[in-house]
Design an enzyme around this catalytic site. Structure first.
Site, short mmCIF file in Angstrom:
data_model
loop_
_atom_site.label_atom_id
_atom_site.label_comp_id
_atom_site.label_asym_id
_atom_site.label_seq_id
_atom_site.Cartn_x
_atom_site.Cartn_y
_atom_site.Cartn_z
N GLY A 85 0.81 -1.21 0.00
CA GLY A 85 0.00 0.00 0.00
C GLY A 85 0.85 1.26 0.00
O GLY A 85 2.08 1.20 0.02
N CYS A 90 -4.38 10.61 10.11
CA CYS A 90 -3.70 11.75 9.50
C CYS A 90 -4.41 13.05 9.88
O CYS A 90 -3.77 14.01 10.34
CB CYS A 90 -3.62 11.58 7.99
SG CYS A 90 -5.18 11.22 7.18
N ASN A 150 0.17 13.69 4.62
CA ASN A 150 -0.56 12.60 5.24
C ASN A 150 0.18 11.27 5.20
O ASN A 150 -0.05 10.41 6.05
CB ASN A 150 -1.93 12.43 4.57
CG ASN A 150 -1.82 12.22 3.08
OD1 ASN A 150 -1.22 13.04 2.38
ND2 ASN A 150 -2.37 11.13 2.58
#
Lengths: 355, 355, 355, 355
Positions: free
Chosen positions: D11, D153, D322
């Site tokens: 990811g 985040c 983020n």
């Protein structure tokens, strides 16, 4: 610590130099110069760099050579070509090492220079002494060099893309068509209407369909010592909606027979030991590469080469971050070699991707 | 009112057809078909088009020919090539007029077709009967035509760019290198990881460095009737971070001598009377043109041509909105001609720029 | 045909006016004015608009009122507020109708005006006579009006978003927090470093965290006649990386109890018959809406309202294209009403999406 | 060297962890796990990271705890919340240290957790033991911790933005409206139509106008030990056209009187000694800040706070990348503290800006 001065500290390349020097274990920033923004701290000019180096931008008019010689082991010129030509004339032989990022001293041939840089008056005798600072291609000339001229961002990509064909395979490149695509940071922070976000965001802008200076620079370099390696090199350049990064597509017509496997093998061997050139296969990862987004913020140049049986040509692609490998990163890389540091010192950051 | 059916109503070209038909004074939408999204209203599928046409997407499996023939004067296929090949076999001669936007019937030569579209099985006898619907170049074949195949988006730009050289000046184009740059809408709404915003926003993506199908389509068309006009046509295509729009850069090497003034004059004359092709000079406005942003949302194709004395080539640039002039707009333009309406009916919208 | 003059023809709103007027069946452009770019044709200034209207930009210094009165039935001012204030003083009562797109005459209350537009000196007596040209909210005042001041782009979105709460449900809005997000075209083509593509492409820029003028404009308008409907209206505005479009998010705290169904029903009823306001449900289509991309190039304002049980507030979202419904499109809409044409004349173009 | 395992290696957060770990002088990557892409090398999954770590993705089904315990000193979970909940149950007390980047263990209160994460079944007893790894706010709990849950985040930005008000000034925040704007990387690489480039490039997307989970996380954390500090916290979140970066705008209504100078002084003092939080003044540099572009690729969170006299509120802005400070960077920062390394080890990279 090697003491470094940066002139042109307010520009994009200047900011990138400050970023990289601040992350470099062996470099210390000791002078910031410029003709505008005098008195400003770097943090005021470069929104990301909010640290205090204890320096403000100092004027570079007047006789600054002695002062610079006292304070710096090396001075980097991140200035427009005419300014660099002037500064080099004033600083050469008076500071230990001068590294110019502009186009003032890239083309060695005086006539060619005058034709492509008609407004950049330089001393021919001085120009002769500059080393063309392409670390992967002329690396052994850098240690101890007093005067270094860094390749242009496009020229870096194109020469790294074509060098294995010319120097590795010994091909004669009859015709090379270069199509360059680059982001807006290449134009710096000058105020031009066409560079406003409103007019650039949606653009695929043919800003130099003919007559890009870097084509002359590439021919001048690749032909040195043995003219005729390159017949015609025709370049067109386009602005796209990124900020950083460029992709140079080189379409090469040659009379020799080469297939993709030979090309890949040649490129891998040619750049073996050169960690900043990554030879890639087009489909080796999630997205087609080379793509400048995969080198963002890093000093890598990604290259690939393939044979196009339908088109009768070799397709060479080279991608880099124009502010790093195309400017400030390559400057630090050349500086490392000049001072006999390991080439990668301070340049080991990986690409920030996706971004 | 001409009654129009659109199959492939959920895709981007389908949505653009609905947009243009809804603005067209002589067209009425009477059928929406698709293989997915059956039962959905256009407004659910196309966020901008929030009006009710009183239709939902209907399935196109089963025998729909009689139903379509009753409800439509013309059926537009905005479907993938294999689907179009299948639908055309089922609908030809049973509906009055069929216009296909896919690549299924663009290449006339059967062998060439099989090589470039190996997965698109079509009936050769059927394929022969399709008119290649490039309104500016074969316009007199359109009135009354029963089967029309629309050029690809890139093929439209390239043929409009090269036609004045071939048909106007009668040049033989020894070598043509085409470098295409296009936005993400060309890939439709299929789910592919590389087309996610996170991986495409920063990309200059060499998605087809060799082997783009439209190069074969262009050669096939320009060579019709008189082979040999084009020697090699080598194309590479790149994805950039726009959504709409493409720029085709054609670098033409020819043995003839032509200068920029002759080129401009030839292009202006060649496209005189063709309102959707705008011949531009590179520096005539605020930004360098052709630039696809200057045709956004409109049916224009902007072209320019110039001689490059250094590169020994002609540079031809052609820009269009791939969903309008490269797809739905050209479909409506061809439809207008097919039904002997003024060519520009429903297509007079000016570009939305900047955007 | 209604003869229209546009002053400020070189700016983005000016260009958009030319685009819309050229597509309008009842309007004819008869005068283009400006203080710069005098003598230039529109095509030189607006890259998309490559047609000849037979006009060049004319100077507006000197006494131009008689000339304008002869040549125009209506004059549109797409000029900065101080210039509009000056031109209005010179042209009012001398041309039949004046429509100002700037902020010079939006705030009726003189003290409020002076506080928010300290550099815009206007005649209070003149200001009193301007109709606030929000067609959906004060439409019956437009037919025959001599002086019309158009709402700001943000003010249009916010008032259309809040009006059903205030005028439809009769709520008192104790506290309204407005968070605005908009593209770069809002700033026009002025040369500012922060608006260069290189510094704006990656930005989420808090350009007006407090003190945005449109908040005063909205309060001034919604409170007219019946002060106290709005307690505090606090606005913050951000620049994002689009060119066109804005989204106004209004977070409303009220002492009344309303649920989402009541809100939707109220909004639908309130805007029934107003084709340019589209009341949407958040999840009714492929992407969450309102989203400015779904109105691009069109005169629509998309709105939705929902109750947030966790946050104890009403969330109202309104999206529009700042150059169309937020400027030139609304100007044409007001002009249509002023001259008793159907409101949608020349404004029926559907959104260009995706783009 | 501290041996690190990363689960969820394919990811975006996983890739960012690999990037940061590869640049960290004290960390060694010894395990890569995932449920898909098993057998793939990182370079195949992360186009920028073309180096060989000698590892491929290994399956994490089956009993992997003993193997992991042998090979890793710490295991990082960059997995979706339900997967993290499952893995934590299997690995807790069997590996020396577990750091979870998901939302599975962020909300301590079981009922609140069930309400906001209904599909994430976790063991309450296990959840109690997780330290909320916000290094600047609970730093002393990290050394030696066995189980660490990293803030979201948005939650990181909001809590860093509000903490000086709550813990520094001791204010009670009656109402907080949070408006969040973020790039597309927050959604990872899942295939969703609305996340295609064609539909996201032009978007200002109201993807969570109400009901964002991070609002509950922030309230849960800020209220710990002393409920009532925060009355209502109402959040709305929007997707904009960047890839990385988020800006959290917090509009705070309080009954206390504070001016901008007091706020700035408080924030500077509160974050003194915390190098990763940069307290900025809105106009201190070339562009308005905080702006996420000024922290790109770095571990900084930029914050500012100002009083809005017209709006009767405090405006707090917090920006971060983020994927770095909002995920992988904060994970490394927490890991550094956990293992008593200097907090900034391996995290000293400066922002890559402009980009």
């Amino acid at each position: 610590m090697i003491r470094v001065g940066v002139i042109g500290a307010a520009g994009l390349a200047g900011g990138e130099l400050i970023r990289l020097i601040s992350q470099h274990p062996e470099l210390e920033l000791t002078f910031l110069g410029g003709s505008s923004h005098v008195g400003r701290r770097p943090a005021e000019l470069h929104p990301g760099l909010r640290f205090d180096v204890g320096l403000t931008v100092e004027s570079v008019s007047g006789d600054i050579a002695d002062d610079l010689a006292r304070r710096c082991d090396v001075v980097l010129l991140a200035t427009p070509a005419p300014v660099s030509a002037d500064l080099a004339a004033r600083l050469a032989d008076r500071v230990p090492c001068l590294i110019d990022l502009s186009g003032a001293f890239r083309i060695r041939d005086p006539e060619l220079h005058r034709r492509w840089y008609p407004s950049v008056h330089r001393l021919d005798g001085l120009a002769d002494r500059f080393v063309y600072g392409a670390p992967e291609l002329i690396g052994d000339q850098l240690p101890g060099a007093a005067l270094i001229s860094l390749p242009g961002c496009y020229a870096t990509a194109i020469t790294l893309g074509l060098a294995p064909l010319v120097f590795g395979l010994g091909l004669t490149l009859r015709t090379v068509v270069v199509d360059g695509k680059s982001g807006s940071s290449g134009g710096g922070l000058q105020l031009r209407t066409a560079d406003l976000h409103a007019l650039r965001h949606g653009a695929i802008a043919p800003y130099a369909p003919t007559g890009h200076r870097h084509s002359a620079e590439v021919s001048d370099f690749l032909d040195r010592g043995k003219p005729g390696r390159i017949g015609t090199l025709a370049m067109s350049a386009y602005g796209v909606a990124q900020v950083r990064g460029l992709l140079a597509s080189c379409y090469v017509f040659t009379d020799d027979d080469v297939d993709t496997r030979l090309l890949q093998r040649t490129y891998v061997r040619f750049y073996s030991g050169h960690r900043f050139v990554r030879v890639r296969r087009h489909t080796e990862t999630l997205i087609p590469v080379p793509d400048p987004q995969a080198v963002l913020g890093s000093n890598y140049c990604d290259v690939t080469a393939m044979h196009d049986p339908d088109g009768g040509r070799i397709v060479v692609l080279a991608a880099l971050d124009n502010l790093v490998k195309g400017a400030a990163g390559q400057a630090v890389q050349a500086l490392n070699r000049r001072f006999s540091l390991p080439e990668e010192t301070g340049l080991t950051m990986q690409p920030v991707m996706p971004a």
